[in-house]
Design an enzyme around this catalytic site. Structure first.
Site, PDB file in Angstrom:
ATOM      1  N   HIS A 138       0.785  -1.241   0.000  1.00 47.27           N
ATOM      2  CA  HIS A 138       0.000   0.000   0.000  1.00 47.27           C
ATOM      3  C   HIS A 138       0.820   1.297   0.000  1.00 47.27           C
ATOM      4  O   HIS A 138       0.279   2.355   0.305  1.00 47.27           O
ATOM      5  CB  HIS A 138      -0.933   0.034   1.220  1.00 47.27           C
ATOM      6  CG  HIS A 138      -2.097  -0.900   1.128  1.00 47.27           C
ATOM      7  ND1 HIS A 138      -1.948  -2.258   1.186  1.00 47.27           N
ATOM      8  CD2 HIS A 138      -3.427  -0.672   1.011  1.00 47.27           C
ATOM      9  CE1 HIS A 138      -3.139  -2.837   1.098  1.00 47.27           C
ATOM     10  NE2 HIS A 138      -4.051  -1.902   0.989  1.00 47.27           N
ATOM     11  N   HIS A 190      -3.092  -1.486  -4.551  1.00 46.66           N
ATOM     12  CA  HIS A 190      -4.379  -0.849  -4.230  1.00 46.66           C
ATOM     13  C   HIS A 190      -4.426   0.491  -4.953  1.00 46.66           C
ATOM     14  O   HIS A 190      -3.738   1.435  -4.583  1.00 46.66           O
ATOM     15  CB  HIS A 190      -4.506  -0.642  -2.723  1.00 46.66           C
ATOM     16  CG  HIS A 190      -5.895  -0.288  -2.268  1.00 46.66           C
ATOM     17  ND1 HIS A 190      -6.645   0.712  -2.865  1.00 46.66           N
ATOM     18  CD2 HIS A 190      -6.659  -0.778  -1.269  1.00 46.66           C
ATOM     19  CE1 HIS A 190      -7.816   0.803  -2.243  1.00 46.66           C
ATOM     20  NE2 HIS A 190      -7.853  -0.092  -1.276  1.00 46.66           N
ATOM     21  N   HIS A 264     -11.783  -6.851  -5.351  1.00 47.61           N
ATOM     22  CA  HIS A 264     -11.995  -5.963  -4.202  1.00 47.61           C
ATOM     23  C   HIS A 264     -12.725  -4.708  -4.664  1.00 47.61           C
ATOM     24  O   HIS A 264     -12.254  -3.973  -5.530  1.00 47.61           O
ATOM     25  CB  HIS A 264     -10.624  -5.616  -3.612  1.00 47.61           C
ATOM     26  CG  HIS A 264     -10.652  -4.873  -2.323  1.00 47.61           C
ATOM     27  ND1 HIS A 264     -10.843  -3.512  -2.271  1.00 47.61           N
ATOM     28  CD2 HIS A 264     -10.495  -5.289  -1.038  1.00 47.61           C
ATOM     29  CE1 HIS A 264     -10.787  -3.125  -1.003  1.00 47.61           C
ATOM     30  NE2 HIS A 264     -10.586  -4.182  -0.235  1.00 47.61           N
ATOM     31  N   GLU A 316     -13.596  -8.970   0.089  1.00 48.04           N
ATOM     32  CA  GLU A 316     -14.398  -7.728   0.088  1.00 48.04           C
ATOM     33  C   GLU A 316     -14.790  -7.379  -1.347  1.00 48.04           C
ATOM     34  O   GLU A 316     -14.647  -6.240  -1.794  1.00 48.04           O
ATOM     35  CB  GLU A 316     -13.617  -6.598   0.748  1.00 48.04           C
ATOM     36  CG  GLU A 316     -13.138  -6.944   2.147  1.00 48.04           C
ATOM     37  CD  GLU A 316     -12.307  -5.863   2.807  1.00 48.04           C
ATOM     38  OE1 GLU A 316     -11.982  -4.858   2.133  1.00 48.04           O
ATOM     39  OE2 GLU A 316     -11.969  -6.014   3.991  1.00 48.04           O
ATOM     40  N   CYS A 412     -10.455   2.762   7.690  1.00 48.01           N
ATOM     41  CA  CYS A 412     -10.506   3.537   6.452  1.00 48.01           C
ATOM     42  C   CYS A 412     -11.852   4.237   6.274  1.00 48.01           C
ATOM     43  O   CYS A 412     -11.922   5.319   5.686  1.00 48.01           O
ATOM     44  CB  CYS A 412     -10.222   2.634   5.260  1.00 48.01           C
ATOM     45  SG  CYS A 412     -11.199   1.111   5.227  1.00 48.01           S
ATOM     46  N   CYS A 413     -12.944   3.629   6.773  1.00 47.93           N
ATOM     47  CA  CYS A 413     -14.280   4.128   6.457  1.00 47.93           C
ATOM     48  C   CYS A 413     -14.655   5.436   7.161  1.00 47.93           C
ATOM     49  O   CYS A 413     -15.192   6.342   6.515  1.00 47.93           O
ATOM     50  CB  CYS A 413     -15.325   3.058   6.745  1.00 47.93           C
ATOM     51  SG  CYS A 413     -15.147   1.563   5.741  1.00 47.93           S
TER      52      CYS A 413
END
Length: 638
Positions: A138, A190, A264, A316, A412-413
């Site tokens: 990442h 990502h 994802h 996910e 993250c959300c």
């Protein structure tokens, strides 16, 4: 260099939100979410999972001795917090918030390495291994969030310290990655940096940022596959199969050759956002065509009625067309935020209700469901059915939580929601050619740059509680495009009190200018309505969901008793809307229904159970799980 061009919110130079549905929400981000998230980033939330985010930066800056803790992408939580803070400062001054943000910027700058590298995971573990595992670690994703925060903060404050940090980081990345001789042809595991580089390009005019973004988009999925080569160098087998194989990170084939949106869900949608940004800036029609094709696959065959996306907790991920189980759904909050972001980019290419309708659906349902009504607790996963007992005892459903946690280790959300809700002006209004387009009816005062001039727009509405929208249009020679949602079957339009006819085209009614304080009233008819699952979907075929305006409604045990699966809504039952101040969300749909009782104790009786009348009450889906643990269900038998 002028990173302020285009304003804080694209063509919207400034905005305020002082009432209506979203006014309290936007104020809540400033007064509740950002302070609470700051406490979480500093590990001061009782009962919440530790973040260690700020501590990692302090350790990288040499201010304390500590190893890295948390996920490899933990830095991005602070960057998203800063981006949200920047948008709040665009909406209005806040010396305390700005001082807090300035302190965070100074810490970030102190943590940056001399050569521009910035990633506390590698700086505190083994910086010698940086850029060796792009597939998993990442680094580029985190750098992208740094760049987004830097541009937003400069546009909000005029302070360039974080923008300088971001550009030093970008120059370092350009020295390592790219198509040139001696560089690694690596791409992000990502996606995220692609869209961030485009924002950095817009802010600075530096072509190298756009070139690198385009390289990342077009190199992905090509042979030889970078991730296969990289993992071999690390001594790891990677054949591209299974849940976490090539499709997981969308590198199974070049983007323009893909027919379905795979893997994802957040990664897939961030990738499409970056591809759309590159296409918009380079005029690449073929690339934009691929983005639209993949968007339609997701929106028409792989999206929940709530605007949630990603139907499996394994990876996910997207699975297959029409696979939309309710009680094992993943529908990560970040995925719906990403869907909103993508729709806004597609609206830059073409003002079309096809994109705005999906943007609205995801915003009002899946995104808002990601946080509690008091804005202090958050969902990562957003199911369409929940039985608390099953969540505890059924391993297939352990990801489906019946109540929102205060914080996550993988957080993250919450900051993603904060930055989306703080930048609603960008999604509500835009300008294209000689027209101002209103996509979302978010009450506020807007200053919009259109055709080289700045014009004022005032929007007053209680939407989605009712369908009346009133606009005051400032002086200027421009047209106005008003969205007529796809769910709206009839509407009226007035200009200075006189009825006008403006049949929608591509989902928008157009009023020709010039304007000078002109008053426009749009009234959208929004009776309760039924939405049916496509019969190709095995999980919920034969069931119905209730909607009003953009809102999806759901049953909760608190109002309807346990065993919600026993409830039936007759096809001819009348559905009534009520203002319901005592219920979460303050709105309800009421209907006379039935409850099917068990036919004795036999597991397989030879006759169905008896049916008794039942009063059904549905609340907005976004407002569920605000009264403790209880069952919830969107789809009901008809």
């Amino acid at each position: 260099m002028d990173a302020r061009r285009g304003g804080c919110f694209g063509e919207v130079v400034s905005a305020t939100h002082d009432g209506g549905f979203f006014g309290p929400v936007v104020r809540g981000v400033r007064g509740v979410m950002l302070p609470a998230q700051w406490e979480a980033l500093n590990d001061r939330v009782p009962g919440g999972a530790p973040s260690r985010c700020i501590r990692n930066f302090r350790a990288a800056a040499g201010l304390e001795q500590a190893g890295h803790e948390g996920f490899c992408f933990q830095d991005s939580d602070l960057y998203k917090w800063l981006e949200a803070a920047a948008y709040q400062l665009c909406l209005g001054p806040d010396p305390g918030l700005e001082a807090l943000a300035d302190g965070a910027v100074a810490l970030i700058a102190q943590a940056q390495a001399e050569d521009g590298y910035l990633d506390t995971y590698y700086q505190l573990n083994d910086i010698g291994k940086r850029w060796t595992n792009l597939k998993d670690d990442h680094e580029l994703y985190v750098a992208g969030h740094l760049m987004e925060a830097a541009v937003a903060y400069y546009q909000a404050t005029g302070k360039d310290a974080l923008l300088d940090v971001a550009q030093r980081c970008a120059r370092h990345i350009i020295s390592v990655l790219g198509p040139e001789e001696g560089k690694k042809r690596g791409v992000p595991g990502h996606p995220e940096i692609e869209l961030a580089l485009c924002r950095l390009y817009d802010a600075t005019g530096r072509e190298e940022y756009l070139r690198l973004a385009a390289f990342f988009i077009h190199e992905r999925g090509r042979s030889p596959n970078w991730f296969v080569l990289e993992q071999a160098r690390l001594g790891r087998a990677y054949d591209g199969g299974g849940t976490y194989g090539f499709t997981y990170a969308q590198h199974h084939r070049p983007l323009q050759e893909q027919e379905t949106l795979e893997g994802h869900a957040v990664r897939a949608l961030y990738l499409l956002c970056g591809a759309a940004d590159v296409a918009l800036r380079t005029g690449d029609a073929a690339l934009m065509g691929a983005v639209k094709r993949l968007f339609r696959n997701a929106a028409q065959r792989r999206m929940y009625v709530t605007g949630g996306v990603g139907s499996s907790h394994l990876g996910e991920a997207f699975t297959l067309d029409y696979d939309l189980p309710s009680d094992t759904a993943y529908a990560e909050t970040c995925a719906s935020v990403a869907l909103v972001m993508l729709c806004r980019r597609l609206l830059e290419d073409a003002v079309s209700g096809e994109y705005a309708d999906v943007m609205e659906r995801a915003l009002y349902n899946a995104c808002l469901a990601g946080m509690s009504l008091d804005m202090t607790r958050f969902f990562y996963v957003n199911p369409l059915a929940c039985d608390p007992a099953a969540s505890r005892l059924d391993g297939r459903k352990k990801h489906v939580l019946p109540t929102r946690p205060a914080w996550f280790g993988c957080a993250c959300c919450p900051p993603n929601l904060a930055r989306l809700l703080s930048s609603l002006a960008r999604y509500a209004v835009s300008a294209k050619d000689d027209a101002v387009a209103v996509h979302l009816y978010v009450q506020g005062e807007y200053a919009v740059r259109v055709g080289g001039a700045e014009v004022a727009l005032t929007l007053r509405t209680e939407y989605p509680r009712d369908g009346a929208v009133r606009l005051a249009l400032g002086r200027g020679a421009y047209d106005v495009l008003l969205r007529v949602p796809g769910w709206c079957k009839s509407y009226t339009l007035e200009r200075d009190g006189q009825a006008v006819q403006a049949p929608p085209r591509d989902g928008y009614a157009r009023l020709a200018g010039p304007f000078d304080g002109t008053e426009v009233t749009l009234r959208l008819d929004m009776p309760p309505r039924r939405a049916y699952m496509n019969a190709r979907a095995a999980e919920e075929a034969g069931r119905v969901a209730l909607m009003r305006g953009p809102l999806v409604f759901c049953l909760e045990e608190r109002d309807n008793g346990p065993a919600l699966h026993q409830l039936i809504l007759p096809r001819d039952a009348a559905i009534a809307y009520e203002d319901a101040p005592g219920l979460p969300g303050g709105m309800a749909l009421k209907a006379k229904g039935l409850r099917e009782r068990p036919a004795g104790e036999a597991l397989y009786p030879d006759a169905p159970g008896e049916r008794a009348e039942a009063d059904l009450a549905f609340i907005p889906y976004y407002a569920w799980a605000n009264r403790g643990e209880n069952e919830m269900r969107v789809w009901v038998r008809e």
